[in-house]
Write a protein that holds these residues in place. Structure first.
Motif: not given
Length: 459
Positions: A308-317, A321-330
């Motif tokens: 469970r911790e591995a899955i949660a960590g993967g979702l956070v990462v 990554i999505l926030l960094i790639s879409l930081r201008t739009r965000v």
């Protein structure tokens, strides 16, 4: 054309009916009801050696024919293996005392496994002969045979004879890698040369203390070659054992006795015992610690990651990554949200609803000097009381509450003490009534005038 009298026609009809009845009676006498019978015999007929095969041959006969296959029953015999091979029945046709009989024949196979007299009770078989309204039942005669043990085989139970027997034991997985709750499977395979697999007795895989046993269905097969025929029979017995606690366990040795028909003596095959240890289940560290570090006493830390911790960590990462790639739009979306929130807040601060709420809160507290500014603040936001708002625009005709409110406001500005200051219930009612009147007047003025208005000409 000749015409016969009615009495003559009746007489002819009676004669014809009598003739038909007579012919039917003769046909019935010539074709009697079908007869059925059952026969049974043993092959060989005399004494047999235990472990060899005895055939119980059953013949079912009728004087007509069978419309369906008979219902062949299954039965058991103590200390013997009974089997009905899945083979095609043999057709029969023979004369018995001048009568032609037709039928089918099948053979049961009996393998005695002890030295004694075997009794076979009568079998009741359902048959379907042609010419009968429904099925019928027949019974075979009771039979018996004697099985003997060769000298030196006394006490063998069960008695199993073969020219050659090989036994193989297989343990899965390796006993050195077993944890609590993991199954250990013990499989024993016997192969007897020139012997059908049904004659091979099962290997005994019993219960053991501290282990749960899960038996698997046994498997048998006959090894047949085109020219040689039956080469060998093979039987496989298997069971899984599960330890529900940690510790050391042992599966006892398995002893298999058999009679060697080549050397004519008893032989014994002993499969070795199986010893294994079940270790408690532990979490596996993400990285194994080098053996040198453990020996030198170097400080270390064990990192354990659960699924469970591995899955949660993967979702956070992935989210980062999505926030960094879409930081201008965000960032643009956040700015628009902040702007919209600020405009909505300004509209709320300037709204009539907020002004009315402040007025109601102040008036309920009975602070009259603060109530009057709140009154003007609410009245100034609309156009029902003029621009700027004045209490003189309130219609006090016939309204005592409105007159008392106006008098209280005037006495406050004149420095006089009002006889009684109105409460919020009266103030709110006066303001709503006057606001409703002002709105109705505005709506009446906005309505269009009468259509097709003509002025009358002057005289």
């Amino acid at each position: 054309m000749m015409r016969f009298p009615r009495s003559a026609a009746l007489l002819v009809t009676l004669l014809l009916s009598s003739l038909v009845s007579l012919l039917a009676a003769r046909a019935a006498a010539a074709d009697p009801a079908p007869r059925i019978m059952a026969r049974a015999h043993l092959e060989p007929a005399g004494p047999v050696v235990a472990g060899s095969e005895v055939k119980l041959v059953v013949d079912l006969l009728t004087t007509t024919w069978f419309t369906e296959a008979p219902n062949w029953p299954l039965f058991t015999v103590a200390d013997a293996i009974v089997n009905l091979p899945d083979e095609q029945a043999d057709n029969l046709s023979e004369d018995i005392d001048g009568t032609r009989w037709f039928g089918v024949s099948r053979a049961y196979r009996i393998a005695p496994q002890a030295g004694k007299t075997y009794e076979i009770a009568p079998l009741t078989i359902t048959v379907y002969p042609g010419g009968m309204q429904g099925p019928a039942q027949v019974s075979t005669p009771a039979l018996k045979f004697v099985a003997t043990l060769p000298p030196g085989a006394e006490g063998m139970s069960p008695f199993f004879a073969a020219p050659k027997l090989t036994v193989e034991q297989k343990i899965e997985p390796a006993p050195a890698h077993l944890a609590v709750g993991a199954p250990l499977t013990r499989t024993i395979t016997q192969r007897a040369a020139g012997t059908e697999s049904m004659l091979i007795p099962p290997a005994i895989l019993g219960d053991e203390p501290g282990l749960k046993r899960y038996a698997r269905p046994s498997a048998t097969r006959n090894i047949v070659e085109d020219r040689a025929g039956l080469v060998a029979g093979e039987r496989t017995d298997s069971a899984s054992y599960v330890a529900d606690r940690s510790g050391t366990f042992s599966l006892p040795p398995v002893t298999i006795e058999w009679w060697n028909t080549t050397t004519r003596r008893k032989e014994t095959i002993v499969l070795p015992a199986v010893r294994f240890s079940a270790a408690p289940v532990r979490e596996k560290p993400l990285f194994e610690i080098p053996l040198e570090a453990m020996r030198e006493g170097t400080p270390h830390r064990i990192i354990v990651i659960h699924a469970r911790e591995a899955i949660a960590g993967g979702l956070v990462v992935l989210g980062l990554i999505l926030l960094i790639s879409l930081r201008t739009r965000v960032a643009s979306f956040v700015r628009r949200g902040q702007r919209a929130f600020s405009e909505a807040r300004q509209r709320w601060l300037a709204s009539d609803a907020l002004a009315w709420r402040k007025l109601a809160t102040t008036a309920r507290k009975g602070e009259w000097r603060r109530t009057i500014p709140a009154l003007y603040a609410w009245m100034d936001r609309g156009r029902d009381f003029g621009r700027p708002a004045r209490f003189d625009n309130i219609d006090a005709a016939g309204d005592q509450d409105a007159a008392r409110l106006i008098a209280a406001v005037r006495s406050n500005y004149a420095g006089d003490a009002a006889p009684r200051f109105p409460v919020w219930k009266e103030i709110g009612a006066v303001l709503r009534r006057n606001a409703d009147r002002a709105r109705i007047k505005r709506e009446d003025k906005a309505l269009p005038g009468p259509l097709n208005r003509f002025e009358e000409p002057a005289d």
